[in-house]
Scaffold this motif. Sequence first.
Motif, PDB file in Angstrom:
ATOM      1  N   CYS A 136       0.820  -1.212   0.000  1.00 17.32           N
ATOM      2  CA  CYS A 136       0.000   0.000   0.000  1.00 17.32           C
ATOM      3  C   CYS A 136       0.856   1.266   0.000  1.00 17.32           C
ATOM      4  O   CYS A 136       1.637   1.486   0.942  1.00 17.32           O
ATOM      5  CB  CYS A 136      -0.916   0.009   1.218  1.00 17.32           C
ATOM      6  SG  CYS A 136      -1.899   1.523   1.337  1.00 17.32           S
ATOM      7  N   SER A 174      -0.028   3.602   3.146  1.00 19.73           N
ATOM      8  CA  SER A 174       0.539   3.063   4.380  1.00 19.73           C
ATOM      9  C   SER A 174       2.051   3.301   4.409  1.00 19.73           C
ATOM     10  O   SER A 174       2.626   3.674   5.437  1.00 19.73           O
ATOM     11  CB  SER A 174       0.223   1.565   4.453  1.00 19.73           C
ATOM     12  OG  SER A 174       0.911   0.919   5.482  1.00 19.73           O
ATOM     13  N   ALA A 178       4.676  -1.020   5.709  1.00 15.84           N
ATOM     14  CA  ALA A 178       3.497  -0.712   4.900  1.00 15.84           C
ATOM     15  C   ALA A 178       2.738  -2.023   4.837  1.00 15.84           C
ATOM     16  O   ALA A 178       3.350  -3.082   4.772  1.00 15.84           O
ATOM     17  CB  ALA A 178       3.871  -0.279   3.488  1.00 15.84           C
ATOM     18  N   HIS A 179       1.398  -1.964   4.863  1.00 21.12           N
ATOM     19  CA  HIS A 179       0.700  -3.247   4.784  1.00 21.12           C
ATOM     20  C   HIS A 179       0.729  -3.766   3.352  1.00 21.12           C
ATOM     21  O   HIS A 179       0.619  -3.016   2.390  1.00 21.12           O
ATOM     22  CB  HIS A 179      -0.733  -3.155   5.334  1.00 21.12           C
ATOM     23  CG  HIS A 179      -1.674  -2.304   4.540  1.00 21.12           C
ATOM     24  ND1 HIS A 179      -2.387  -2.785   3.465  1.00 21.12           N
ATOM     25  CD2 HIS A 179      -2.037  -1.008   4.687  1.00 21.12           C
ATOM     26  CE1 HIS A 179      -3.157  -1.826   2.990  1.00 21.12           C
ATOM     27  NE2 HIS A 179      -2.972  -0.727   3.703  1.00 21.12           N
ATOM     28  N   SER A 180       0.937  -5.071   3.238  1.00 23.36           N
ATOM     29  CA  SER A 180       0.889  -5.724   1.931  1.00 23.36           C
ATOM     30  C   SER A 180      -0.101  -6.868   2.027  1.00 23.36           C
ATOM     31  O   SER A 180      -0.539  -7.220   3.117  1.00 23.36           O
ATOM     32  CB  SER A 180       2.267  -6.259   1.543  1.00 23.36           C
ATOM     33  OG  SER A 180       2.706  -7.242   2.454  1.00 23.36           O
ATOM     34  N   SER A 216      -4.793  -6.606   4.283  1.00 22.12           N
ATOM     35  CA  SER A 216      -4.305  -7.241   5.514  1.00 22.12           C
ATOM     36  C   SER A 216      -4.652  -6.432   6.760  1.00 22.12           C
ATOM     37  O   SER A 216      -4.462  -6.923   7.873  1.00 22.12           O
ATOM     38  CB  SER A 216      -2.794  -7.483   5.430  1.00 22.12           C
ATOM     39  OG  SER A 216      -2.097  -6.272   5.313  1.00 22.12           O
TER      40      SER A 216
END
Lengths: 264, 264, 264, 264
Positions: free
Chosen positions: D154, D157, D165-167, D251
């Motif tokens: 993201c 993020s 960062a959220h993935s 996520s």
Amino acid sequence: MAYMPNADKLPDVQSLEPDFPRPIDRVGVRGLRFPLALRDRANGIQNCLACVDLGVDLPASLKGTHMSRLVETLEAWKEELGYESMRHLLENLQLRLVASRSWAKFSFPYLMRKAAPAGGSSANIAYDCSVTGELDGNRQTFLLEINVPVMTVCPCSKAISREGAHSQRALIKMKIRIARFVWLEEFIELAEKSASSSLYTLLKREDEKYVTEMAFSRPFFVEDVARRASEFLERHTAVLWHEVEVESMESIHNHNAFAFIASK
Amino acid sequence: MAYMPNADKLPDVQSLEPDFPRPIDRVGVRGLRFPLALRDRANGIQNCLACVDLGVDLPASLKGTHMSRLVETLEAWKEELGYESMRHLLENLQLRLVASRSWAKFSFPYLMRKAAPAGGSSANIAYDCSVTGELDGNRQTFLLEINVPVMTVCPCSKAISREGAHSQRALIKMKIRIARFVWLEEFIELAEKSASSSLYTLLKREDEKYVTEMAFSRPFFVEDVARRASEFLERHTAVLWHEVEVESMESIHNHNAFAFIASK
Amino acid sequence: MAYMPNADKLPDVQSLEPDFPRPIDRVGVRGLRFPLALRDRANGIQNCLACVDLGVDLPASLKGTHMSRLVETLEAWKEELGYESMRHLLENLQLRLVASRSWAKFSFPYLMRKAAPAGGSSANIAYDCSVTGELDGNRQTFLLEINVPVMTVCPCSKAISREGAHSQRALIKMKIRIARFVWLEEFIELAEKSASSSLYTLLKREDEKYVTEMAFSRPFFVEDVARRASEFLERHTAVLWHEVEVESMESIHNHNAFAFIASK
Amino acid sequence: MAYMPNADKLPDVQSLEPDFPRPIDRVGVRGLRFPLALRDRANGIQNCLACVDLGVDLPASLKGTHMSRLVETLEAWKEELGYESMRHLLENLQLRLVASRSWAKFSFPYLMRKAAPAGGSSANIAYDCSVTGELDGNRQTFLLEINVPVMTVCPCSKAISREGAHSQRALIKMKIRIARFVWLEEFIELAEKSASSSLYTLLKREDEKYVTEMAFSRPFFVEDVARRASEFLERHTAVLWHEVEVESMESIHNHNAFAFIASK
């Protein structure tokens, strides 16, 4: 590939100590796709694309397992599926992952040609099956799961109605432990003869007449089908243990009926 | 909450220019769970837990939409589901997201009490439904989807067999655009009378006799059921447009049969 | 209803002797829809539409169970779900079906409001749960199953990479036997604190920053999450027995990773 | 087979007149299993077990289609899947069923070997694909559907967080009409380069480092991925028309995000 880090210098986080040192019963991967050769009674070999789950135990002292080694062990295993080849895979998983228990499950559609009962034209039908192996130290278990769709005609509906009886598709789900090799086809046929009728992919008019009349001459509840399949499995000399569940998609209800028997 | 960053200083990445300035037809979220009040003919209101999808268009000049605003707009919407309340939600989505098109889909099980046909005991049965609204500028569309499980008895099997006929559960899937409010119950009943028999949750022996005999006196192919439902929808004065698909879980096959009709 | 057969004169096929007199471990229905009141910590009561499975044993001497009585017993049961009310249902099933064992499973989405961690805006999130009761003679068992979606950040990926770490949605599946009443919310929170981060439905920018940083400060393998949840359940004074499985939808793979622990 | 009714004397119920003479747009079968040969760039041919749906139109004057002829036509078709072979099948369906329109859909997992990006070890990965053909009179259409799982990181993020960062795993669903033969592999690669990273089945530590760093250097929203895939399809000289939908299993949320673009 220009970029190439020095793998030896990368930290091995998996080998650290965990915060909570509890042993893990099983850790692994689910849903690998893998081309697999199956023994096929009619054709010698049947190739399929299996869905594979792999796992091992993990001692309390290690933070994580090395999941890529599960995949590597599977990739290195080039055998057709069977009791012995399963053992090789499970032993290699134990060795490669430094584990005391290893576990592998192969799920696949098993394809058969099936001839229509009157006219004899044949076509494909597939049965969802799985084979699971576990090696605990030196002790191996081997579990077959075979799902056989069938037809049931309701004996109550038939007995009380002036005409007809509701029928429906039902699924016979068998879990079987065996003492020696048995063809999947044998268990599929055993399940099919437990029901009001077997299912077919290609039925001409004379076949549809045959199947309807045959099924209506053998009306069975899910209870009957579960008992028949369980009885037939009990009598099978190669079967050490079994469970049978029959679930029928009742055509008069929007819910299903089921019956379950575990061998003693 | 001790930790509180200064939101005003956080960069707004969504408002950047995208690398490829293509307009996006629809962007949004899927699978929100939301408690929803439905109009219920028998009880006035029925509360359900809907699954909600929301979306808007996005112009070529903006990198991303602000997805949290979709959720906020839904949270701020406190109305029972209907044509007017749907419009309010869609307008608020357009405003809040600075969009020209907005779209919302609510999926839910719709519960009804249903009395057995002979003895009259009643029990619950649920129908999977959805309501979708779209607002394109000022033009609103409104789509109902209603899935009604039914029983079909095969006319061919019945005509050719000395006894019986295969029957099975089938699903009538209707998509309907309407000009004015219509009870979901009305369309459910319309579908049920299109089939060999309706389904029930609670049937005593005399009811099972009734349902079996009724169904066997009305044998229908999936083609018949699709035509009947389509004809009944065509005749309904509130229906502007419809599609019907009937899919039957054939009890003699391990595959399904289907028939599809779109209104002209 | 004009048509009314004399039910007393209809044959009772279920009470005949079966061809193969094998006892059946469990026979019943699956997938009934039933409005159910749940105890809710925040609101006192939460109404849901449960999916219900019911079953009883069947002795070797009877051909079939009377499935409509399962539905009738459920219909007559008007209590909110709990240990005592489950016992009433199970006793009534034993009585009504003349069975020695009875079994009931209620599956439902459990809805909670959840506040964003920085800004505090709240929205709905649902957890798939089930409650299963079994009464064997006089001995009752009671099983909770609670599925809690969470976020995991990979500690290995974080340790070896110059920047970032792969994260993904994972599901914590808990099976729990309890000695006294415990709020579902308690177990949900216990699961959430086992993971890198809890999930949220509504996150504004400052919340997304908070969640990302929080999750990256707590990187956990599926093994870590399973151990943490198992440890927390072990420490919970009301928990008699538990199993935990964590399955993560790895963002770098197209297969899942899992870890499973059963309490001793 | 001892039992053999005289098929010529069995009534042909399908050829009767229907009660409601409405034309049916499409009637047929769903979920046949069929062994199929696919063109494979690396290996020449790939054998798979496809799931097949077949249908034809039905004029207002006929009560039912002859479904067994759909199965027979498929059984008689012994070609590898392609534009020309699809035409033969569709023509034979038209002839055999006396229809003006015929339709066939083949769904299958497409298997590829994929080498890890740093170390180069390879393993299997499968992509869910389908090929649909329709013949309306003499006019043929041909539709590819290809589903490619990928990773997204993201960008928001990443931009707002001190670290990480959220993935998540996301799925790129492409529908494509083509003017000439194109390898499935070409479209799969095109989708993969649209995302933050491609997925792999076997990643050693140096590969996981590579994939993490690569993905974090290319953060993309679902909007970005949809635009990139749409742009690449637009530029592809063989593509006549396309639709792209990207759906990501966020996520940080328990719901999904999606973006959809249809080519003009």
